[in-house]
Write an enzyme that holds these catalytic residues in place. Structure first.
Site, PDB file in Angstrom:
ATOM      1  N   ASP A  99      28.253  82.900  33.671  1.00 33.55           N
ATOM      2  CA  ASP A  99      27.736  83.953  34.988  1.00 33.55           C
ATOM      3  C   ASP A  99      27.362  85.029  34.502  1.00 33.55           C
ATOM      4  OD1 ASP A  99      30.055  82.212  37.471  1.00 33.55           O
ATOM      5  OD2 ASP A  99      28.883  81.520  35.971  1.00 33.55           O
TER       6      ASP A  99
ATOM      7  N   TYR B  77      23.974  85.238  33.023  1.00 34.38           N
ATOM      8  CA  TYR B  77      23.045  84.969  34.005  1.00 34.38           C
ATOM      9  C   TYR B  77      22.784  86.364  34.954  1.00 34.38           C
ATOM     10  CZ  TYR B  77      20.608  82.994  37.846  1.00 34.38           C
ATOM     11  OH  TYR B  77      19.561  82.715  38.745  1.00 34.38           O
TER      12      TYR B  77
ATOM     13  N   SER C 126      12.546  58.714  61.788  1.00 37.52           N
ATOM     14  CA  SER C 126      13.954  58.534  62.138  1.00 37.52           C
ATOM     15  C   SER C 126      14.215  57.121  61.561  1.00 37.52           C
ATOM     16  CB  SER C 126      14.051  58.576  63.434  1.00 37.52           C
ATOM     17  OG  SER C 126      13.243  57.530  64.122  1.00 37.52           O
ATOM     18  N   LEU C 127      15.504  56.746  61.777  1.00 37.35           N
ATOM     19  CA  LEU C 127      16.196  55.768  61.088  1.00 37.35           C
ATOM     20  C   LEU C 127      16.796  54.633  62.089  1.00 37.35           C
ATOM     21  CD1 LEU C 127      17.937  56.642  57.827  1.00 37.35           C
ATOM     22  CD2 LEU C 127      16.260  55.017  58.276  1.00 37.35           C
TER      23      LEU C 127
ATOM     24  N   GLU D 248      21.219  54.652  49.266  1.00 34.47           N
ATOM     25  CA  GLU D 248      22.075  55.846  48.818  1.00 34.47           C
ATOM     26  C   GLU D 248      22.866  56.465  49.971  1.00 34.47           C
ATOM     27  OE1 GLU D 248      18.331  58.217  48.465  1.00 34.47           O
ATOM     28  OE2 GLU D 248      18.008  57.871  50.626  1.00 34.47           O
TER      29      GLU D 248
ATOM     30  N   LYS E  66      24.081  58.368  53.372  1.00 34.15           N
ATOM     31  CA  LYS E  66      23.506  59.078  54.535  1.00 34.15           C
ATOM     32  C   LYS E  66      24.197  60.301  54.619  1.00 34.15           C
ATOM     33  CE  LYS E  66      21.058  58.693  58.929  1.00 34.15           C
ATOM     34  NZ  LYS E  66      21.798  59.939  59.344  1.00 34.15           N
TER      35      LYS E  66
ATOM     36  N   ARG F 248      13.705  69.646  60.715  1.00 29.67           N
ATOM     37  CA  ARG F 248      13.114  68.450  61.266  1.00 29.67           C
ATOM     38  C   ARG F 248      12.238  68.305  62.510  1.00 29.67           C
ATOM     39  NH1 ARG F 248      13.844  64.091  64.260  1.00 29.67           N
ATOM     40  NH2 ARG F 248      12.854  61.893  63.381  1.00 29.67           N
TER      41      ARG F 248
ATOM     42  N   LYS G 271      16.396  51.203  51.696  1.00 30.40           N
ATOM     43  CA  LYS G 271      14.863  51.372  51.933  1.00 30.40           C
ATOM     44  C   LYS G 271      14.317  50.245  51.019  1.00 30.40           C
ATOM     45  CE  LYS G 271      15.076  56.377  52.688  1.00 30.40           C
ATOM     46  NZ  LYS G 271      14.954  57.565  52.295  1.00 30.40           N
TER      47      LYS G 271
ATOM     48  N   LYS H 131      25.901  52.378  59.470  1.00 28.87           N
ATOM     49  CA  LYS H 131      26.557  53.521  59.757  1.00 28.87           C
ATOM     50  C   LYS H 131      27.964  53.224  59.501  1.00 28.87           C
ATOM     51  CE  LYS H 131      25.071  56.790  61.367  1.00 28.87           C
ATOM     52  NZ  LYS H 131      24.100  57.270  62.593  1.00 28.87           N
TER      53      LYS H 131
HETATM   54  C1  5U1 Z   1      15.789  60.197  58.628  1.00 29.36           C
HETATM   55  C2  5U1 Z   1      15.973  59.592  57.041  1.00 29.36           C
HETATM   56  C3  5U1 Z   1      17.372  60.135  56.605  1.00 29.36           C
HETATM   57  N1  5U1 Z   1      17.919  59.838  55.485  1.00 29.36           N
HETATM   58  N2  5U1 Z   1      18.799  59.945  54.589  1.00 29.36           N
HETATM   59  C4  5U1 Z   1      18.701  59.232  53.623  1.00 29.36           C
HETATM   60  N3  5U1 Z   1      19.570  59.376  52.577  1.00 29.36           N
HETATM   61  N4  5U1 Z   1      17.570  58.879  53.414  1.00 29.36           N
HETATM   62  C5  5U1 Z   1      16.945  58.930  54.748  1.00 29.36           C
HETATM   63  N5  5U1 Z   1      15.550  58.677  54.996  1.00 29.36           N
HETATM   64  C6  5U1 Z   1      15.258  58.873  56.342  1.00 29.36           C
HETATM   65  O1  5U1 Z   1      14.254  58.620  56.837  1.00 29.36           O
HETATM   66  C7  5U1 Z   1      13.221  57.776  55.864  1.00 29.36           C
HETATM   67  C8  5U1 Z   1      13.591  56.401  55.961  1.00 29.36           C
HETATM   68  C9  5U1 Z   1      11.728  58.137  56.626  1.00 29.36           C
END
Ligand code: 5U1
Length: 322
Positions: free
Chosen positions: A32, A35, A81-82, A112, A114, A135, A289, A313
């Site tokens: 550190d 740096y 949104s999802l 991955e 959330k 957002r 996805k 979820k």
């Molecule tokens: C709202 C959202 C939130 N999240 N969180 C992750 N990890 N991926 C992700 N993708 C999102 O939306 C895409 C599917 C467009």
């Protein structure tokens, strides 16, 4: 003075590299104090020659004067949104629906965790961070550029060279559990209200008008996707695009994986569900996805939730365990 300019540019590149090693890879190459010495040398040079200061200078992470209010900005591409799946059956229904719509048996997904934080949209123009926004309602959000610049795992400039001239990066700002406990202890000591949970603490820390306050909060950033992209390499899959974001210096989830079909999704959600308590930050599920970008286009989205993605979820964590 060209020698000062050259030295400042060299210092900026070196500090950017060490910032990446420490805050993104969690694998520093120098101690550190080394740096800090480099940072102080750059600060002295910039103080002597102010024209050398650039937006990507690591001395400018906590730079801006607090504004009276947040400006509102429009995302180049809306932030979707999802849809949620709350059971193995609903997850199965999602993978069946996708397979049927694509006319294929086993579909590949990117999986991955959330993260339970605050979704943000970063804009990089010619490789330099030019804007960060919350957002908001998906189309417009608050300009939190000055605040996000204080988050060390957000690169001020992209690494490598083949990045797009315009790139929107989407991801989550989180307050890791350890930092959350330390922050609440500090709030108690100074007689301030504590935060109910890390998500509120992350939101409260980002939506601070004074960036100097945000800079005192141990926020982290994990990116999960992209919005508008102009130029740069052609990617056929979500996974390839995420690897490109990693190459450009953006932090990705260490648990990012490609899985196949319902079995792959189900095994993944079980594995992450078992890991949940050990993760350094709160998550409220896992996201699947469809990997092929052409398939994502073909599936499109309904209202604002893509047909090509689902969030699985978990039940809410015991609030008392905090
Ligand atoms: C709202 C959202 C939130 N999240 N969180 C992750 N990890 N991926 C992700 N993708 C999102 O939306 C895409 C599917 C467009």
């Amino acid at each position: 003075p060209d020698s000062a300019r050259a030295r400042a540019e060299a210092l900026r590149a070196e500090l950017l590299h060490h910032n990446y090693r420490y805050y993104v890879l969690d694998d520093p190459e120098i101690p550190d104090d080394a740096y800090d010495r480099l940072l102080r040398e750059l600060q002295a040079l910039e103080a002597e020659y102010p024209e050398l200061v650039g937006p990507d200078s690591p001395t400018q992470r906590v730079g801006a004067e607090p504004l009276a209010a947040f400006a509102e900005v429009e995302h180049r591409l809306p932030m979707l949104s999802l849809d949620n799946a709350k059971s193995a059956e609903e997850l199965a229904a999602f993978t069946v629906r996708v397979g049927r719509a694509l006319g294929r048996e086993a579909v590949d997904f990117v999986a991955e965790p959330k993260l339970d934080g605050l979704a943000i949209n970063l804009t990089y123009e010619d490789g330099v961070l030019s804007r960060a926004a919350t957002r908001g309602d998906g189309r417009r959000g608050e300009d939190v550029t000055a605040q996000v610049r204080t988050v060390r795992s957000v690169p001020l400039r992209l690494r490598g060279a083949d990045w797009p001239r315009l790139l929107e990066v989407r991801g989550e700002i989180v307050l890791p559990t350890a930092g959350f406990a330390r922050l609440n202890a500090r709030m108690r000591e100074s007689g301030q209200r504590t935060f109910a949970n890390p998500r509120n603490a992350a939101a409260g820390s980002l939506r601070q008008l004074d960036p100097a306050v945000t800079a005192t909060r141990p926020l982290a950033f994990v990116c999960y996707g992209f919005g508008a992209v102009e130029g740069g390499p052609a990617c056929a899959t979500q996974y390839e695009m995420l690897q490109a974001l990693r190459d450009w210096g953006l932090p990705l989830s260490p648990q990012l994986e490609r899985v196949r079909g319902l079995d792959g999704c189900d095994a993944y959600q079980r594995r992450i569900g078992a890991l949940r308590e050990q993760l350094p930050y709160d998550i409220d599920g896992v996201v699947f996805k469809v990997d092929a970008l052409a398939d994502q286009q073909a599936l499109g989205f309904v209202a604002r939730a893509p047909r090509w993605a689902i969030a699985f979820k978990y039940p809410a964590q015991e609030a008392l365990t905090r």
